[in-house]
Every structure is written in C-alpha cells, then in structure tokens.
Design a protein around this motif. Structure first.
Motif, PDB file in Angstrom:
ATOM      1  N   GLU A  61      -8.572  82.167 158.244  1.00 37.34           N
ATOM      2  CA  GLU A  61      -7.060  82.600 158.497  1.00 37.34           C
ATOM      3  C   GLU A  61      -6.226  81.341 158.644  1.00 37.34           C
ATOM      4  O   GLU A  61      -5.142  81.600 157.589  1.00 37.34           O
ATOM      5  CB  GLU A  61      -6.821  83.668 159.513  1.00 37.34           C
ATOM      6  N   ILE A  62      -6.315  80.411 159.487  1.00 35.23           N
ATOM      7  CA  ILE A  62      -5.380  79.221 159.427  1.00 35.23           C
ATOM      8  C   ILE A  62      -5.495  78.836 157.755  1.00 35.23           C
ATOM      9  O   ILE A  62      -4.541  78.206 157.220  1.00 35.23           O
ATOM     10  CB  ILE A  62      -5.908  78.287 160.336  1.00 35.23           C
ATOM     11  N   ASP A  63      -6.754  78.604 157.195  1.00 33.22           N
ATOM     12  CA  ASP A  63      -6.777  77.930 155.940  1.00 33.22           C
ATOM     13  C   ASP A  63      -6.025  78.687 155.003  1.00 33.22           C
ATOM     14  O   ASP A  63      -5.527  78.109 153.812  1.00 33.22           O
ATOM     15  CB  ASP A  63      -8.276  78.120 155.466  1.00 33.22           C
ATOM     16  N   ARG A  64      -5.978  80.116 155.002  1.00 34.60           N
ATOM     17  CA  ARG A  64      -5.297  80.839 154.345  1.00 34.60           C
ATOM     18  C   ARG A  64      -3.677  80.772 154.152  1.00 34.60           C
ATOM     19  O   ARG A  64      -3.053  80.899 153.199  1.00 34.60           O
ATOM     20  CB  ARG A  64      -5.539  82.546 154.303  1.00 34.60           C
ATOM     21  N   ARG A  65      -3.215  80.501 155.454  1.00 34.45           N
ATOM     22  CA  ARG A  65      -1.705  80.476 155.908  1.00 34.45           C
ATOM     23  C   ARG A  65      -1.344  78.805 155.352  1.00 34.45           C
ATOM     24  O   ARG A  65      -0.093  78.728 155.173  1.00 34.45           O
ATOM     25  CB  ARG A  65      -1.367  80.507 157.361  1.00 34.45           C
ATOM     26  N   LEU A  66      -2.400  77.974 155.256  1.00 34.90           N
ATOM     27  CA  LEU A  66      -1.841  76.622 154.744  1.00 34.90           C
ATOM     28  C   LEU A  66      -1.634  76.519 153.391  1.00 34.90           C
ATOM     29  O   LEU A  66      -2.297  76.990 152.662  1.00 34.90           O
ATOM     30  CB  LEU A  66      -2.829  75.587 155.080  1.00 34.90           C
ATOM     31  N   GLU A  67      -0.494  75.610 152.879  1.00 31.38           N
ATOM     32  CA  GLU A  67      -0.403  75.380 151.751  1.00 31.38           C
ATOM     33  C   GLU A  67      -1.254  74.125 151.433  1.00 31.38           C
ATOM     34  O   GLU A  67      -1.635  73.207 152.249  1.00 31.38           O
ATOM     35  CB  GLU A  67       1.008  75.047 151.152  1.00 31.38           C
ATOM     36  N   ASN A  68      -1.794  74.003 149.965  1.00 29.30           N
ATOM     37  CA  ASN A  68      -2.785  72.676 150.091  1.00 29.30           C
ATOM     38  C   ASN A  68      -2.306  72.064 148.631  1.00 29.30           C
ATOM     39  O   ASN A  68      -2.771  72.051 147.900  1.00 29.30           O
ATOM     40  CB  ASN A  68      -3.989  73.241 149.940  1.00 29.30           C
ATOM     41  N   PRO A  69      -0.910  71.234 148.413  1.00 30.21           N
ATOM     42  CA  PRO A  69      -0.647  70.581 147.316  1.00 30.21           C
ATOM     43  C   PRO A  69      -1.339  69.477 146.910  1.00 30.21           C
ATOM     44  O   PRO A  69      -2.040  68.948 147.889  1.00 30.21           O
ATOM     45  CB  PRO A  69       1.085  70.372 147.656  1.00 30.21           C
ATOM     46  N   ALA A  70      -1.377  69.182 145.762  1.00 31.26           N
ATOM     47  CA  ALA A  70      -2.110  68.032 145.128  1.00 31.26           C
ATOM     48  C   ALA A  70      -1.433  66.614 146.226  1.00 31.26           C
ATOM     49  O   ALA A  70      -2.320  65.708 146.434  1.00 31.26           O
ATOM     50  CB  ALA A  70      -2.025  67.694 143.972  1.00 31.26           C
ATOM     51  N   VAL A  71      -0.126  66.508 146.221  1.00 25.88           N
ATOM     52  CA  VAL A  71       0.511  65.423 147.117  1.00 25.88           C
ATOM     53  C   VAL A  71       1.667  66.058 147.964  1.00 25.88           C
ATOM     54  O   VAL A  71       2.347  66.751 147.502  1.00 25.88           O
ATOM     55  CB  VAL A  71       1.183  64.702 145.934  1.00 25.88           C
ATOM     56  N   LEU A  72       1.483  65.742 149.343  1.00 23.10           N
ATOM     57  CA  LEU A  72       2.486  66.095 150.279  1.00 23.10           C
ATOM     58  C   LEU A  72       2.803  64.935 150.963  1.00 23.10           C
ATOM     59  O   LEU A  72       2.205  63.771 151.244  1.00 23.10           O
ATOM     60  CB  LEU A  72       1.717  66.954 151.278  1.00 23.10           C
ATOM     61  N   ARG A  73       4.202  64.872 151.047  1.00 25.68           N
ATOM     62  CA  ARG A  73       4.905  63.800 151.736  1.00 25.68           C
ATOM     63  C   ARG A  73       5.848  64.099 152.693  1.00 25.68           C
ATOM     64  O   ARG A  73       6.348  65.468 152.707  1.00 25.68           O
ATOM     65  CB  ARG A  73       5.606  62.907 150.634  1.00 25.68           C
ATOM     66  N   GLY A  74       6.231  63.395 153.358  1.00 23.52           N
ATOM     67  CA  GLY A  74       7.071  63.851 154.770  1.00 23.52           C
ATOM     68  C   GLY A  74       7.526  62.742 155.615  1.00 23.52           C
ATOM     69  O   GLY A  74       7.143  61.364 155.258  1.00 23.52           O
ATOM     70  N   GLU A  75       8.006  62.918 156.618  1.00 23.43           N
ATOM     71  CA  GLU A  75       8.333  61.830 157.802  1.00 23.43           C
ATOM     72  C   GLU A  75       7.550  62.142 159.080  1.00 23.43           C
ATOM     73  O   GLU A  75       7.035  63.354 159.284  1.00 23.43           O
ATOM     74  CB  GLU A  75       9.921  61.932 158.161  1.00 23.43           C
ATOM     75  N   PHE A  76       7.334  61.244 159.858  1.00 26.05           N
ATOM     76  CA  PHE A  76       6.719  61.648 161.148  1.00 26.05           C
ATOM     77  C   PHE A  76       7.355  60.798 162.273  1.00 26.05           C
ATOM     78  O   PHE A  76       8.089  59.603 162.128  1.00 26.05           O
ATOM     79  CB  PHE A  76       5.236  60.903 161.109  1.00 26.05           C
ATOM     80  N   GLU A  77       7.214  61.349 163.409  1.00 24.35           N
ATOM     81  CA  GLU A  77       7.674  60.644 164.781  1.00 24.35           C
ATOM     82  C   GLU A  77       6.660  60.785 165.674  1.00 24.35           C
ATOM     83  O   GLU A  77       5.937  61.625 165.986  1.00 24.35           O
ATOM     84  CB  GLU A  77       8.657  61.352 165.408  1.00 24.35           C
ATOM     85  N   GLN A  78       6.044  59.645 166.136  1.00 22.27           N
ATOM     86  CA  GLN A  78       5.054  59.444 166.770  1.00 22.27           C
ATOM     87  C   GLN A  78       5.156  58.865 168.127  1.00 22.27           C
ATOM     88  O   GLN A  78       5.890  57.911 168.371  1.00 22.27           O
ATOM     89  CB  GLN A  78       3.767  58.374 166.247  1.00 22.27           C
ATOM     90  N   THR A  79       4.828  59.515 169.287  1.00 21.39           N
ATOM     91  CA  THR A  79       5.129  58.923 170.754  1.00 21.39           C
ATOM     92  C   THR A  79       3.534  58.650 171.568  1.00 21.39           C
ATOM     93  O   THR A  79       2.825  59.761 171.492  1.00 21.39           O
ATOM     94  CB  THR A  79       5.933  59.964 171.415  1.00 21.39           C
TER      95      THR A  79
END
Length: 212
Positions: free
Chosen positions: A36-54
């Motif tokens: 069900e998680i797999d069905r909810r996720l989108e899976n584009p060929a290329v995904l970009r974004g920003e991150f903040e890591q602590t």
C-alpha cells in the motif's frame, strides 16, 4: 581500502547511509501494508528537492546541521549536494561512490573492487525512493498508514553485518519520502527532512556526473 572502511566511509557520507557486507538482497514477499505504501508513492524518472539534515553525535552537545539539495534519477543513482556548512557533492551509483569538492574529485570508491559498496548504494537509493521491495528484502518492517495518503515505516536490519552499523531507521511520507530518522549502534542519530520534491529532467552537468 578495506571493506569495513568502505562501509564506514559510505555511512559517514550519508550521515549514516546503509551498507551490508553481503551480496545482492534476496527477493522477499511484500506484505499488504508495504504494498500500500508503494501504491501511495510517486516514482518519477528524476526527482529533485532540498534537504535539511541534523546529526546528533555522542560526546557533542550541539548537533551538526547541513543543508543542500538532492537529485535522484531512477536506475542511475543519487546526487547529494551539500551547500552548508561546506560545499560538497556526493554521487552515488551502483558502480561507485564519488565525492566532489570545489577543486574537483576528492575521493572515488569503485564497487568492482568492493562488493559491499553496491549494497550500500542500493540501500541509499531505496531509502530516498521509498523502494519498499528493496527495503523489505533487508529489513523487518513495521507499517503505520495515516489517512488516505500518509504513512510511517520503521525498519530493523535483518542481518548481523548491517545491524553492526544501524539499529533502526524510520521513514515517513505521502507521495514522496518526507523524512528519515536513522539510529546508529554507536548512539549517533540523524534526522533528514526532504523539502519541495519535484519531478524534472537531469541537467547536462548532472547527467555527466552520473557517468555513462
């Protein structure tokens, strides 16, 4: 470089990225909730974004905070581009782990010389993509579905080699992975938030960094 050093290098590069001394993961049946998680996720060929890591490190009062952007290309790999506190780029594919500083290549590890690197890279890509089939092959999963779109996933390593580095991983998201919390056996912990995810195409420079 020894295998254990390679695994630790990859772990540090992703502030706790995944590794295993074993070979390719065996296929596992995916429970209904994981599917069900797999069905909810989108899976584009290329995904970009920003991150903040602590990252909280044993012995240090203040956590380390880094910010930047990421690019994930399905079937090719991930580019982890840190802007703060220091500029650097980590390129992860199934064949290599490459770090780039301002002056160019600073370190490259070839998976053909270190088989454990391939498992590390596959797990990193699986985490960012929310690839539940790959994650289920190496982890015991606890799933919580939230409403029509949200979900949470807690992962515990199946094999002893992986459990030597990682005690628990927690993911949450909806159409994309929104956050990852990674707990190391050393007591260190990382919290990574992914912001503004969007499907797009690779730039020429990004495609070149991935290699042929």
């Amino acid at each position: 470089m020894k295998r254990r050093d390679v695994l630790r290098a990859g772990l540090a590069a992703f502030s706790g990225g995944l590794a295993s001394a074993g070979g390719p993961a065996r296929a596992q049946a995916v429970p209904d909730e994981l599917a069900e998680i797999d069905r909810r996720l989108e899976n584009p060929a290329v995904l970009r974004g920003e991150f903040e890591q602590t990252k909280s490190i044993q012995g240090f009062k203040r956590p380390l905070v880094s910010r930047g952007s990421f690019v994930m290309a399905r079937g090719r790999g991930v580019q982890w581009i840190t802007a703060q506190p220091f500029a650097s780029t980590l390129v992860v594919t199934r064949e290599r782990l490459l770090t780039l500083g301002e002056a160019g290549v600073s370190q490259q590890i070839d998976a053909r010389q270190e088989p454990g690197l391939r498992a590390l890279n596959e797990m990193l890509m699986a985490l960012l993509a929310g690839d539940v089939q790959a994650l289920a092959a190496r982890f015991t999963a606890q799933v919580t579905l939230q409403g029509a779109h949200g979900w949470r996933l807690a992962l515990t390593p199946r094999d002893a080699a992986l459990a030597g580095f990682i005690s628990r991983i927690e993911l949450e998201g909806a159409r994309h992975v929104n956050a990852v919390r990674l707990h190391e056996t050393s007591g260190d912990a990382s919290h990574i938030r992914f912001l503004n995810p969007a499907a797009s195409a690779l730039s020429p420079a990004e495609a070149e960094r991935f290699g042929p």
